[in-house]
Design a protein around this motif. Structure first.
Motif, PDB file in Angstrom:
ATOM      1  N   GLU A 110      22.027  70.549  63.201  1.00 23.13           N
ATOM      2  CA  GLU A 110      21.767  71.171  61.901  1.00 23.13           C
ATOM      3  C   GLU A 110      22.524  72.481  61.754  1.00 23.13           C
ATOM      4  O   GLU A 110      23.017  72.804  60.668  1.00 23.13           O
ATOM      5  N   GLU A 111      22.642  73.237  62.832  1.00 19.49           N
ATOM      6  CA  GLU A 111      23.357  74.519  62.781  1.00 19.49           C
ATOM      7  C   GLU A 111      24.844  74.311  62.519  1.00 19.49           C
ATOM      8  O   GLU A 111      25.472  75.088  61.790  1.00 19.49           O
ATOM      9  N   THR A 112      25.419  73.275  63.114  1.00 15.74           N
ATOM     10  CA  THR A 112      26.869  73.068  63.018  1.00 15.74           C
ATOM     11  C   THR A 112      27.274  72.149  61.875  1.00 15.74           C
ATOM     12  O   THR A 112      28.468  71.993  61.597  1.00 15.74           O
ATOM     13  N   GLY A 113      26.297  71.533  61.235  1.00 19.64           N
ATOM     14  CA  GLY A 113      26.633  70.595  60.169  1.00 19.64           C
ATOM     15  C   GLY A 113      27.056  69.238  60.690  1.00 19.64           C
ATOM     16  O   GLY A 113      27.788  68.506  60.011  1.00 19.64           O
ATOM     17  N   GLY A 114      26.603  68.899  61.890  1.00 13.66           N
ATOM     18  CA  GLY A 114      26.864  67.554  62.401  1.00 13.66           C
ATOM     19  C   GLY A 114      27.465  67.479  63.784  1.00 13.66           C
ATOM     20  O   GLY A 114      27.473  66.412  64.398  1.00 13.66           O
TER      21      GLY A 114
END
Length: 231
Positions: A110-114
């Motif tokens: 979720e932090e990195t967008g995938g």
């Protein structure tokens, strides 16, 4: 009266431990480039979660089982939790650790967008990076400190059972300090560049001489620093 732990005395403790053992080379123990393998920081985090409250050999076996069973971090996150727990059972506390592993992977994704990468922590300050990791339920200060110091070279002192025991016997940490307090005290007292080597040296001393039961205090470091009942 107990001697005050100044920066100079901490440095002297490090030097005395080096004399008893050997200098610690980070590259020999953890490699020269921790970012060379994509996702290596994530692997370090999951392995450290597995290592919580268990012997090294069982950590190794659980880690091999985990990474042999699942091809990707996405597979681990999506796995049936009961199945994942059975895969890592040898590490103990399988239900708790499987949940911690999946929560960690979810937070990273979720932090990195995938992406399953902790590279973003490298750009953070030490306190911010530690706060991010410890916001994940089940990731405590020791686990966060291991990842940040061993993988990113940040000045965080990981306080495992050996480090805590030896530090308290030496008076470096108050005897009644909680593990969280021990992290805070050592973080304040140990110079940044000594956090990794002193961590390794204290563990070696705790395993070699300053054991939990029947410690062997017949060595120059214990003679100089230890205040346990056997000295």
């Amino acid at each position: 009266m107990a001697q005050e732990w100044t920066e100079q005395r901490v440095r002297q403790l490090h030097d005395d431990l080096v004399s008893l053992y050997e200098p610690i080379d980070r590259e020999e123990t953890h490699g020269a480039d921790p970012e060379a393998e994509p996702g290596a920081g994530v692997r370090q985090l999951l392995t450290t979660i597995l290592s919580q409250n268990v012997a090294d050999e069982n950590t190794r076996r659980a880690s091999e089982s985990l990474f042999d069973t699942y091809e990707t971090y996405a597979d681990i996150e999506a796995a049936d939790q009961d199945e994942l727990a059975e895969t890592i059972r040898v590490a103990g506390l399988p239900d708790q650790k499987s949940a911690r592993i999946q929560r960690s992977l979810e937070a990273i994704r979720e932090e990195t967008g995938g992406a399953y990468s902790l590279a973003f922590l490298d750009a953070m300050g030490t306190d911010e990076a530690k706060d991010w990791l410890t916001e994940i339920k089940g990731v405590g200060p020791k686990t966060a400190s291991v990842v940040l110091n061993f993988h990113f070279g940040k000045p965080t002192m990981a306080v495992d059972t050996h480090v805590e025991r030896v530090s308290k016997r030496f008076g470096l940490v108050p005897e009644n300090a909680t593990n969280q307090r021990a992290h805070d005290v050592l973080g304040e007292r140990v110079p940044d560049e000594l956090t990794y080597p002193l961590h390794v040296l204290l563990i070696r001393h705790g395993r070699t001489y300053c054991t939990a039961r029947s410690p062997d205090c017949d060595n120059p470091v214990c003679d100089q620093y230890c205040g346990c009942e056997n000295c």
